[in-house]
Design an enzyme around this catalytic site. Structure first.
Site, short mmCIF file in Angstrom:
data_model
loop_
_atom_site.label_atom_id
_atom_site.label_comp_id
_atom_site.label_asym_id
_atom_site.label_seq_id
_atom_site.Cartn_x
_atom_site.Cartn_y
_atom_site.Cartn_z
N CYS A 165 53.20 29.07 72.63
CA CYS A 165 54.03 28.08 73.30
C CYS A 165 53.34 27.56 74.56
CB CYS A 165 55.42 28.65 73.56
SG CYS A 165 56.62 27.35 73.85
N TYR A 166 53.81 27.97 75.75
CA TYR A 166 53.11 27.54 76.97
C TYR A 166 51.63 27.90 76.86
CZ TYR A 166 52.02 26.84 81.94
OH TYR A 166 51.48 26.41 83.13
N SER A 220 61.59 76.68 67.67
CA SER A 220 62.11 77.96 67.19
C SER A 220 63.53 77.86 66.69
CB SER A 220 62.07 78.96 68.34
OG SER A 220 62.91 78.48 69.39
N GLY A 276 65.68 77.57 68.96
CA GLY A 276 66.33 77.95 70.22
C GLY A 276 66.68 76.72 71.04
N VAL A 277 67.37 76.93 72.13
CA VAL A 277 67.88 75.83 72.94
C VAL A 277 66.76 74.93 73.48
CG1 VAL A 277 69.30 75.22 74.94
CG2 VAL A 277 69.77 77.32 73.68
N SER A 306 63.34 74.60 72.95
CA SER A 306 62.42 73.87 72.08
C SER A 306 63.16 72.80 71.27
CB SER A 306 61.63 74.81 71.19
OG SER A 306 62.47 75.68 70.48
N THR A 307 64.40 73.06 70.91
CA THR A 307 65.14 72.07 70.11
C THR A 307 65.44 70.82 70.94
OG1 THR A 307 66.13 73.85 68.84
CG2 THR A 307 67.19 71.69 68.69
N ARG A 312 53.92 92.81 70.10
CA ARG A 312 53.93 91.48 70.72
C ARG A 312 52.61 90.76 70.51
NH1 ARG A 312 57.62 90.20 74.82
NH2 ARG A 312 59.19 91.80 75.13
N LYS A 315 68.07 76.32 82.95
CA LYS A 315 68.75 76.45 81.65
C LYS A 315 70.07 75.69 81.59
CE LYS A 315 68.48 78.85 77.69
NZ LYS A 315 67.23 79.09 76.95
N ASP A 320 83.61 112.63 53.31
CA ASP A 320 83.44 114.07 53.13
C ASP A 320 82.00 114.51 52.91
OD1 ASP A 320 86.09 114.60 53.55
OD2 ASP A 320 86.61 114.43 51.41
N GLU A 348 65.68 93.25 76.85
CA GLU A 348 65.22 93.75 75.54
C GLU A 348 64.87 95.22 75.68
OE1 GLU A 348 65.40 91.88 72.92
OE2 GLU A 348 65.64 89.91 73.87
N1 LIG Z 1 59.51 81.15 65.14
C1 LIG Z 1 59.02 80.20 65.91
N2 LIG Z 1 58.52 79.06 65.37
C2 LIG Z 1 58.02 78.11 66.15
N3 LIG Z 1 57.96 78.18 67.47
C3 LIG Z 1 58.45 79.27 68.07
C4 LIG Z 1 59.00 80.34 67.34
N4 LIG Z 1 59.38 81.28 68.20
C5 LIG Z 1 59.09 80.82 69.43
N5 LIG Z 1 58.53 79.61 69.36
C6 LIG Z 1 58.01 78.82 70.47
O1 LIG Z 1 57.95 79.65 71.62
C7 LIG Z 1 58.64 79.05 72.71
C8 LIG Z 1 59.23 80.10 73.62
O2 LIG Z 1 60.35 80.69 73.05
P1 LIG Z 1 61.68 80.84 73.88
O3 LIG Z 1 62.52 81.82 73.13
O4 LIG Z 1 61.37 81.08 75.30
O5 LIG Z 1 62.34 79.37 73.87
P2 LIG Z 1 63.32 78.72 72.81
O6 LIG Z 1 63.33 79.53 71.57
O7 LIG Z 1 63.00 77.28 72.65
O8 LIG Z 1 64.70 78.75 73.53
P3 LIG Z 1 65.67 80.00 73.74
O9 LIG Z 1 65.42 80.40 75.16
O10 LIG Z 1 67.01 79.40 73.54
O11 LIG Z 1 65.35 81.05 72.75
C9 LIG Z 1 59.67 78.17 72.02
O12 LIG Z 1 60.08 77.12 72.89
C10 LIG Z 1 58.90 77.65 70.84
O13 LIG Z 1 58.07 76.58 71.22
O1 LIG Z 2 60.15 83.98 74.28
C1 LIG Z 2 60.16 85.15 74.63
N1 LIG Z 2 59.08 85.89 74.33
C2 LIG Z 2 58.99 87.20 74.65
O2 LIG Z 2 58.00 87.84 74.36
C3 LIG Z 2 60.12 87.74 75.34
N2 LIG Z 2 60.40 88.98 75.80
C4 LIG Z 2 61.64 88.92 76.35
N3 LIG Z 2 62.13 87.71 76.26
C5 LIG Z 2 63.42 87.22 76.77
O3 LIG Z 2 63.28 87.09 78.17
C6 LIG Z 2 64.48 87.50 78.85
C7 LIG Z 2 64.18 88.67 79.77
O4 LIG Z 2 63.87 89.77 78.95
P1 LIG Z 2 63.48 91.21 79.46
O5 LIG Z 2 64.49 91.56 80.50
O6 LIG Z 2 63.53 92.09 78.26
O7 LIG Z 2 62.12 91.07 80.04
C8 LIG Z 2 65.46 87.83 77.73
O8 LIG Z 2 66.23 86.68 77.48
C9 LIG Z 2 64.57 88.17 76.57
O9 LIG Z 2 65.21 87.97 75.30
C10 LIG Z 2 61.21 86.96 75.64
N4 LIG Z 2 61.21 85.66 75.29
N1 LIG Z 3 58.76 28.50 75.65
C1 LIG Z 3 57.75 27.91 76.31
O1 LIG Z 3 56.68 28.51 76.53
C2 LIG Z 3 58.00 26.56 76.82
C3 LIG Z 3 56.78 25.88 77.32
C4 LIG Z 3 57.09 24.58 78.02
N2 LIG Z 3 57.81 24.80 79.23
C5 LIG Z 3 57.90 23.68 77.05
O2 LIG Z 3 59.07 23.45 77.26
O3 LIG Z 3 57.35 23.19 76.10
MG LIG Z 4 63.74 81.55 71.49
#
Ligand SMILES: Nc1ncnc2c1ncn2[C@@H]1O[C@H](COP(=O)(O)OP(=O)(O)OP(=O)(O)O)[C@@H](O)[C@H]1O
Ligand SMILES: O=c1[nH]c(=O)c2[nH+]cn([C@@H]3O[C@H](COP(=O)(O)O)[C@@H](O)[C@H]3O)c2[nH]1
Ligand SMILES: NC(=O)CC[C@H](N)C(=O)O
Ligand SMILES: [Mg+2]
Length: 507
Positions: free
Chosen positions: A87-88, A209, A211-212, A214-215, A282, A363, A444, A505
């Site tokens: 246009c313009y 996972s 979980g809250v 990551s979702t 772990r 959280k 028993d 835990e």
């Molecule tokens: N089974 C799984 N598959 C894929 N990703 C996972 C799995 N377990 C854990 N994770 C990853 O590890 C991260 C840490 O886990 P964490 O439990 O802290 O968080 P969450 O699961 O998202 O939330 P919540 O605190 O509600 O459990 C998750 O955000 C996710 O990215």
């Molecule tokens: O994603 C995780 N990976 C882990 O390895 C892990 N270890 C503990 N937890 C969680 O952390 C919080 C504190 O747990 P603790 O008092 O057992 O350390 C609690 O909410 C536990 O469930 C984990 N979460």
């Molecule tokens: N939409 C435009 O770019 C307009 C260009 C110019 N002002 C016209 O009226 O023709």
């Molecule tokens: Mg989790």
């Protein structure tokens, strides 16, 4: 000012002459994955921090022949890149290169039909007659030398012109508005076929996972980039009852997130065989998780690359503010965040850039965000669940049958807590399976079976916690259900330890 991104990807420069629709040009171009940068029409080419692959001059309210009307920096022609005037923009090209633009009697506003002539690349693969949207009162009455007409309407003989050898194009209509048929295709011809701009699309993957955190992070990401986000849920064999299947339904069907469920339960459980040390459990789970996640991500990348979606460049994480604080206070700057979490190791290995949309939030704020996003209350209020899952709630060796016992007991426990209306009052609750046997009597007969320990805590930050005063009547009901319904258990105890000195835990 151009953004830094402009230098990294093929970029189309859009110079804005003030049209109502300029941003739509950028929007359309993004739809086919090419990056564009929108700058003011007064931008000096010498000030650009990047060399564009092509330039688009937008429409605008002025008349090119008026005194004071804006004009493009003539240095644009020295770039020797394709230019498309809309246009313009078309009028500007004609006006500044020796053609003529005048106010016309027959103005065109709204729908018009263009008839395409010749074989211009701009119209390649499109129809010969196209319904387009016009909005102009001026029109080109003479094209500059070397230009040919490639489309016209009843009233506008020069509805589209080109100088193919210099790759300069001008169109009177607005291809960026959805009312113009094939407008997107025309822009794609310009950007992809004429400018040869390559797609800047990249993919984001995220471990989700169910979980809250990551979702909610995944929901935000999929709202932002749709199916270029891909979530991976790893079934590590130590998830809660029906958890993987339910999370799949929730993420995929309810939240519309692209999801792969990677069932690696046998691999995890195989590697956990014979292991009783909590730290070792772990580690095994963490390392196996990374392995499975990477393999899945590589598979996705391969498939997606073939469909033109680009490489995976980012990793989404659900890191919250407390995670950041924790890491800063004892591990130094944020780069090392979450090495204690099970996706931490991915960062160095995969060389992906990390996106953490929840990094500033606590959280309770994440839960509020979840509600705003209309995510089910069921998920938003879900208790946290550790990455290593039931493996750290089965004390001693983790076998499939031990996991099954813990899983069933946990399910009953949580179900009863929910029925009693206490789930939200409790910050975290679960059932642990102890590796000790005790003597009992059932029907028993002498029994010699394992013990379930019930844990429930109240806390806000999970750093300190107090045990929850569970009503006796409820404990009674839960205990009786677990002993009657779960084979292998003949005794239930309630954990009355605070954190510190105990942790939430058991392992
Ligand atoms: N089974 C799984 N598959 C894929 N990703 C996972 C799995 N377990 C854990 N994770 C990853 O590890 C991260 C840490 O886990 P964490 O439990 O802290 O968080 P969450 O699961 O998202 O939330 P919540 O605190 O509600 O459990 C998750 O955000 C996710 O990215
Ligand atoms: O994603 C995780 N990976 C882990 O390895 C892990 N270890 C503990 N937890 C969680 O952390 C919080 C504190 O747990 P603790 O008092 O057992 O350390 C609690 O909410 C536990 O469930 C984990 N979460
Ligand atoms: N939409 C435009 O770019 C307009 C260009 C110019 N002002 C016209 O009226 O023709
Ligand atoms: Mg989790």
């Amino acid at each position: 000012m151009a953004t830094q991104i402009a230098g990294q990807y093929d970029t189309i420069l859009i110079l804005d002459f003030g049209s109502q629709y300029t941003h739509l040009i950028a929007r359309r171009i993004r739809e086919f994955g090419v990056y564009s940068e929108l700058l003011a029409c007064t931008t000096k080419i010498a000030d650009l921090s990047f060399k564009p692959k092509g330039v688009i001059l937008s429409g605008g309210p002025y008349s090119v022949y008026e005194a004071g009307s804006p004009h493009v920096d003539p240095a644009v022609w020295d770039l020797k890149v394709p230019v498309l005037g809309i246009c313009y923009g078309l009028q500007e090209i004609c006006h500044t290169r020796g053609g003529k633009v005048e106010n016309c009697e027959k103005k065109e506003f709204g729908k018009a039909i263009i008839t395409v002539q010749g074989e211009s690349q701009l119209f390649q693969g499109l129809a010969k007659e196209i319904s387009v949207w016009m909005s102009h009162g001026d029109q080109v009455t003479k094209v500059p030398e070397g230009f040919t007409t490639i489309a016209s309407t009843h009233t506008a003989p020069f509805a589209a012109v080109e100088k193919a050898q210099d790759r300069i194009y001008g169109i009177q209509f607005h291809p960026e508005v959805t009312h113009s048929d094939l407008g997107k295709e025309l822009l794609e011809n310009f950007v992809v076929k004429i400018c040869h701009a390559k797609s800047s699309w990249t993919m984001v993957v995220g471990a989700v996972s169910g979980g809250v955190d990551s979702t909610i992070a995944a929901k935000l990401m999929s709202m932002a980039i749709g199916d270029r986000f891909h979530a991976i849920l790893v079934d590590n064999g130590v998830m809660r009852m029906n958890e993987c299947a339910q999370s799949k339904v929730l993420l995929q069907e309810h939240l519309g997130i692209n999801l792969t469920l990677a069932d690696a339960s046998e691999l995890f459980l195989g590697r956990l065989k014979g292991v009783t040390n909590p730290e070792q459990k772990r580690k095994i789970i963490g390392n196996t998780f990374i392995e499975v996640f990477e393999a899945e991500a590589a598979k996705i990348e391969k498939e997606q690359e073939e469909s033109g979606k680009g490489k995976i460049e980012f990793l989404l994480q659900g890191t919250l503010y407390p995670d950041v604080i924790e890491s800063i206070s004892f591990k130094g700057p944020s780069a090392t965040i979450k090495t204690h979490h099970n996706v931490g190791g991915l960062l160095e290995d995969m060389k992906l850039k990390v996106i953490e949309p929840l990094r500033e939030l606590f959280k309770d704020e994440v839960r509020e965000l979840g509600s705003i996003l209309k995510i089910d209350d069921e998920l938003v209020w879900r208790h946290p669940f550790p990455g290593p899952g039931i493996a750290i709630r089965v004390l001693g060796e983790v076998t499939p049958s031990q996991v099954e016992i813990a899983r069933k007991a946990d399910y009953i426990y949580i179900e009863e807590i929910k029925k009693a209306g206490l789930y939200r009052k409790i910050s975290q609750a679960y059932a642990a399976l102890l590796p000790v046997k005790s003597v009992g009597v059932m029907g028993d007969n002498r029994t010699y079976e394992q013990v379930i320990a019930l844990r429930a805590v109240e806390t806000t930050d999970f750093m300190t916690a107090d045990w929850f005063e569970m009503p006796y009547a409820l404990l009674k009901k839960i205990s009786s259900r677990i002993i009657n319904e779960v084979d292998g258990v003949n005794r239930v105890v309630y954990d009355i330890s605070s954190k510190p000195p105990a942790t939430i835990e058991w392992e």
